[in-house]
Structures are given as structure tokens and as C-alpha cells.
Design a protein around this motif. Structure first.
Motif, short mmCIF file in Angstrom:
data_model
loop_
_atom_site.label_atom_id
_atom_site.label_comp_id
_atom_site.label_asym_id
_atom_site.label_seq_id
_atom_site.Cartn_x
_atom_site.Cartn_y
_atom_site.Cartn_z
N ARG A 112 -6.03 87.57 3.17
CA ARG A 112 -6.51 87.98 1.85
C ARG A 112 -6.25 89.46 1.66
O ARG A 112 -6.48 90.26 2.58
CB ARG A 112 -8.00 87.70 1.71
N VAL A 113 -5.75 89.82 0.47
CA VAL A 113 -5.51 91.23 0.17
C VAL A 113 -6.06 91.52 -1.23
O VAL A 113 -6.12 90.64 -2.08
CB VAL A 113 -4.02 91.59 0.22
N ASP B 103 -2.12 78.79 -5.27
CA ASP B 103 -1.89 78.77 -6.70
C ASP B 103 -2.98 79.58 -7.38
O ASP B 103 -4.14 79.57 -6.95
CB ASP B 103 -1.91 77.34 -7.24
N VAL B 104 -2.64 80.29 -8.43
CA VAL B 104 -3.60 81.09 -9.19
C VAL B 104 -3.77 80.47 -10.56
O VAL B 104 -2.79 80.29 -11.29
CB VAL B 104 -3.14 82.55 -9.32
N ALA B 105 -5.01 80.11 -10.89
CA ALA B 105 -5.32 79.52 -12.19
C ALA B 105 -6.32 80.41 -12.93
O ALA B 105 -7.07 81.18 -12.32
CB ALA B 105 -5.90 78.12 -12.02
N ALA B 106 -6.33 80.30 -14.24
CA ALA B 106 -7.24 81.09 -15.07
C ALA B 106 -8.66 80.54 -14.95
O ALA B 106 -8.87 79.32 -14.93
CB ALA B 106 -6.80 81.05 -16.52
N VAL B 107 -9.64 81.44 -14.88
CA VAL B 107 -11.04 81.01 -14.82
C VAL B 107 -11.67 80.96 -16.21
O VAL B 107 -12.75 80.39 -16.38
CB VAL B 107 -11.87 81.93 -13.90
N ARG B 108 -11.00 81.57 -17.21
CA ARG B 108 -11.49 81.49 -18.57
C ARG B 108 -10.33 81.76 -19.53
O ARG B 108 -9.24 82.14 -19.11
CB ARG B 108 -12.61 82.50 -18.82
N ARG C 155 2.10 79.05 -5.74
CA ARG C 155 2.31 79.37 -4.33
C ARG C 155 3.81 79.61 -4.10
O ARG C 155 4.66 78.89 -4.62
CB ARG C 155 1.84 78.18 -3.48
N GLY C 156 4.13 80.63 -3.33
CA GLY C 156 5.53 80.96 -3.07
C GLY C 156 6.10 82.01 -4.00
O GLY C 156 7.23 82.45 -3.82
N THR C 157 5.31 82.42 -5.01
CA THR C 157 5.74 83.46 -5.94
C THR C 157 5.55 84.84 -5.32
O THR C 157 4.51 85.12 -4.73
CB THR C 157 4.93 83.38 -7.25
N THR C 158 6.55 85.69 -5.44
CA THR C 158 6.43 87.06 -4.98
C THR C 158 5.78 87.89 -6.08
O THR C 158 6.23 87.88 -7.22
CB THR C 158 7.80 87.65 -4.61
N ILE C 159 4.74 88.63 -5.72
CA ILE C 159 4.00 89.41 -6.70
C ILE C 159 4.76 90.70 -7.02
O ILE C 159 5.16 91.44 -6.12
CB ILE C 159 2.59 89.76 -6.18
N THR D 60 -4.72 85.29 -1.83
CA THR D 60 -4.30 84.80 -0.52
C THR D 60 -2.78 84.85 -0.46
O THR D 60 -2.09 84.24 -1.28
CB THR D 60 -4.77 83.36 -0.28
N VAL D 61 -2.26 85.62 0.50
CA VAL D 61 -0.82 85.82 0.62
C VAL D 61 -0.37 85.53 2.04
O VAL D 61 -1.19 85.43 2.96
CB VAL D 61 -0.43 87.26 0.23
N ALA D 62 0.94 85.38 2.20
CA ALA D 62 1.49 85.20 3.54
C ALA D 62 1.48 86.53 4.28
O ALA D 62 1.77 87.58 3.69
CB ALA D 62 2.90 84.65 3.45
#
Length: 400
Positions: free
Chosen positions: A24-25, A38-43, A144-148, A165-167
Motif C-alpha cells: 500500500r502506498v 481495481d479502483v471504483a468510485a465511492v460516490r 488492475r495493471g494500470t500504471t499510475i 494497492t500497487v505492485a
């Protein structure tokens, strides 16, 4: 030695990459990291109908007309009441549209006189950003797998994420070999050259998400090479030079002394034929690159970058694009040839011109090139205007 085609050699290497280890970063420190979730919107974003302009929130049915200004809505401080017929609210960009209003009239079109505002006709929805117009609660935003990068960081932050959460970055041990190599600012002897390969590879590794530990060059001595290899700390050991089978090429022998199990002995590629890959007895992976800089850099693009991407759970295959040749090329030989080349973007199309001198020792040509042009093994002669595959190289804009 068995010469493997490039695609098969890469596939064998990638088959040895373990599943990513995650951590985690803080989202603010995530640029360059690869998502392991995966990142999803909370609102919804925006969470309310918002004004796109500075002006007056109105009921479109009341316009045109002179309206009573009953309050103000600013970003972070909305108007709490309900706007009734004949009323308007002063509003600013990003502020919530008050209940009862359905349009915004920009301030340039309004005549303000004390507590009244005369507004022109306006259609419903004008200058209104609807709730959820950017994204909705539960919507998948980043996979998942996307580079930020900075823009994806902004999206994750907009979704309300404080951490991601990242690799974990793959740890790479890097060293070069050869009596002819010295590091600046040391003065080279009459038969020596500066080490130009390992500092560049170290920079590439960092740019591809790895943590690099660069050791000093190793002389052409088997015991010294074995000891350097034994001491190399990392998930992946990358060596530069000594990868072939000549009298002074000792890297494979050193690897064998430490239990190296070869997966790729050599590759049918030009430049870079001696490239090898295997697993050491203690589980560390090992990639042996040729000493000539162009050979090393080409094979780094072909194999090292995919390895590091796979280690982080990112797409690993090199992504080529199509371009048209600016000049004819002769038939190719039995090895796949990746030529240093220059791209041009004109008239909506992409053209490519390879440099005439493709000698594998020339650092100057690689410094000019912005792409690698692929010539398949046994490819026939290609006429000017033919479509070929090119792999763009990541280069900073001129002057950056």
C-alpha cells in the motif's frame, strides 16, 4: 546454441516471472507504480448538480425577467433554501445548483440592480454540470495493471482514495563486465573505454518501475565474476557484457557455477544474439545482455522492459505501431533485425527512416533515434512507402 525467435524467447522469459508482491502506498506517491487492484468510485462526481460558470442560478421558466436575488452559492458553501418562482441565487463556478433552479445565466449577460437581477431567456440545463457527469458511484475507474501517471493519480484522488494497492517494485541487480570498461571520472588506459551501458540501463530500469542496485564493473576473471554474481542482491540479476561464449566471456560460466538453469541460450535477433536468460540455483532470475550498447539497449526493450512490466502485473508485450518507409530496404537475413530509426509525423501519417549505420557499438545513433524498426527474419526487400512495424522509444521532448 539454439537460436530462439524473439517472441518465443520473450515468452520463455515471461513464464519465469513470479506473481507480483503488493504493498500500500499513499496516492500522492503512486506515480509510476502499477495498480494491483481495481479502483471504483465511492460516490458520484460531482456529487450534486454544479455550476460551470460564475453567474446566477435561475428557474428557466422565469427567464427572461427581473428576479429577486435571495442568496449566494459558492464552492463549498451552497444555498440551503429552495428557490421559488421569481427568485435567483448568485452562484460561482463549481458551486451546487440550489434546489428549484435548473439553469445558470453567466454574469456578463445579467444586469444587477441592488437585490434584483434582470436575466435573458435561458434553456434548462445551461451551464449546469449534472451530478455524476464525470463518474457515478460504483463505476470502475482504473483497472488492475494500470500504471499510475499524474492524470490517473488525479482520478484516484477524485474517487476519494488516500492509498492504493500497487505492485512492489522489482529489485534489479546490475553490473557490467570486461577489462576494457572503466567508469568516469577514471582515466581510461590506451585500450579501455568508458562504461556507457550500465548507467543508461540503470536509468531505463528506474523508468520501467524497477529498483536498481548497480555494482562496479567486474574484470575478466571467473572467480571475480562468480563472486559478483553471488553478491548481487535482487529479484533479477542483469549483466552487461560477457554474455557470449568466447574465451573472455565468463558470465554464463559464472552463472553455471551458481546453478544457472538456462531457459533461453541465445536469440535470433540483430543486434543481441548472445542474450540469455535463466534461473540461478537460489531462485534469482538472470538476464545476460551483450556488452555493445546498441545490442544491450535493443534487447532491454525486447526483454528487460517486458520482464519488469510482468513483475509488476502490467501489460508486458512491446507495443509496435505501423509506419511507412521513407526509403527502400534490402532483404533481411535469418535474424529478426531491430533498426534504430527516426519517425516523422506529417499529414496525419507516420513515416520512418532507419539510420544507415546500424553498428551495435554506436551510442551516438541511439541518442538520435526515437524508434526501432522491425525487419522480420528472411523479410524480402521493402519498397519506399511499404508499411512496417516500429516500436517508439520513450524520449523527453526536445529541450526538456
Amino acid at each position: 546454441m539454439t537460436l530462439l525467435p524473439v517472441d518465443e524467447a520473450r515468452a520463455r522469459m515471461l513464464a519465469e516471472v513470479p506473481a507480483p508482491v503488493t504493498e500500500r502506498v499513499p496516492v500522492a506517491e503512486s506515480v509510476g507504480r502499477v495498480l494491483a487492484e481495481d479502483v471504483a468510485a465511492v460516490r458520484d462526481q460531482p456529487p450534486f448538480d454544479a455550476s460551470a460558470m460564475d453567474g446566477y442560478a435561475v428557474r428557466s421558466a422565469d427567464a427572461p425577467g427581473t428576479l429577486k436575488v435571495v442568496g449566494e452559492s459558492a464552492a463549498g458553501h451552497g444555498y440551503a433554501g429552495e428557490v421559488r418562482p421569481g427568485e435567483a441565487v448568485r452562484i460561482f463556478t463549481g458551486a451546487a445548483i440550489p434546489q428549484g433552479c435548473d439553469a445558470v445565466v453567466i454574469q456578463e449577460d445579467v444586469q444587477r440592480d441592488g437585490d434584483t437581477a434582470t436575466v435573458p431567456a435561458v434553456e434548462a440545463g445551461r451551464h449546469v454540470r449534472p451530478a455524476g457527469g464525470d463518474f457515478r458511484a460504483g463505476q470502475a475507474l482504473l483497472a488492475r495493471g494500470t500504471t499510475i501517471d499524474p492524470w490517473r493519480l488525479s482520478l484516484a484522488a477524485a474517487a476519494g482514495r488516500a492509498e492504493l494497492t500497487v505492485a512492489r517494485r522489482p529489485r534489479v541487480a546490475l553490473f557490467s563486465t570486461g577489462e576494457e570498461i572503466v567508469e568516469a571520472p577514471a582515466t581510461p588506459g590506451p585500450f579501455q573505454i568508458y562504461d556507457s551501458g550500465s548507467p543508461a540501463l540503470a536509468a531505463l530500469i528506474r523508468g520501467w518501475g524497477g529498483e536498481v542496485r548497480r555494482a562496479r564493473p567486474v574484470r575478466d576473471d571467473l572467480e571475480a565474476t562468480i563472486e559478483a554474481l553471488r553478491a548481487a542482491e535482487g529479484d533479477l540479476v542483469v549483466t552487461l557484457g560477457g554474455a557470449s561464449v568466447g574465451d573472455h566471456d565468463l558470465v554464463r560460466k559464472a552463472g553455471e557455477a551458481l546453478g544457472l538453469e538456462l531457459k533461453v541460450a541465445s536469440v535470433a535477433v540483430r543486434p543481441g544474439k548472445p542474450t540469455f536468460f535463466g534461473v540461478l540455483g537460489d531462485g534469482r532470475r538472470m538476464l545476460g545482455l551483450p556488452g555493445n550498447p546498441a545490442s544491450a539497449f535493443v534487447c532491454a526493450e525486447m526483454f528487460l522492459r517486458p520482464l519488469l512490466m510482468a513483475w509488476q502485473g502490467a501489460p508486458a508485450e512491446p507495443r509496435a505501431i505501423s509506419a511507412r518507409l521513407e526509403e527502400a530496404l534490402p532483404a533481411n537475413g535469418p535474424r529478426e533485425h531491430w533498426m534504430r530509426a527516426r519517425l516523422a509525423f506529417e499529414g496525419g501519417g507516420v513515416t520512418v527512416r532507419p539510420y544507415r549505420d546500424q553498428d551495435s557499438s554506436l551510442v551516438s545513433v541511439f541518442a538520435l533515434a526515437d524508434a526501432l524498426l522491425r525487419r522480420p527474419a528472411q523479410a524480402p526487400a521493402a519498397e519506399a512507402g511499404s508499411v512496417v512495424d516500429v516500436l517508439p522509444l520513450s524520449r523527453l521532448p526536445s529541450g526538456a
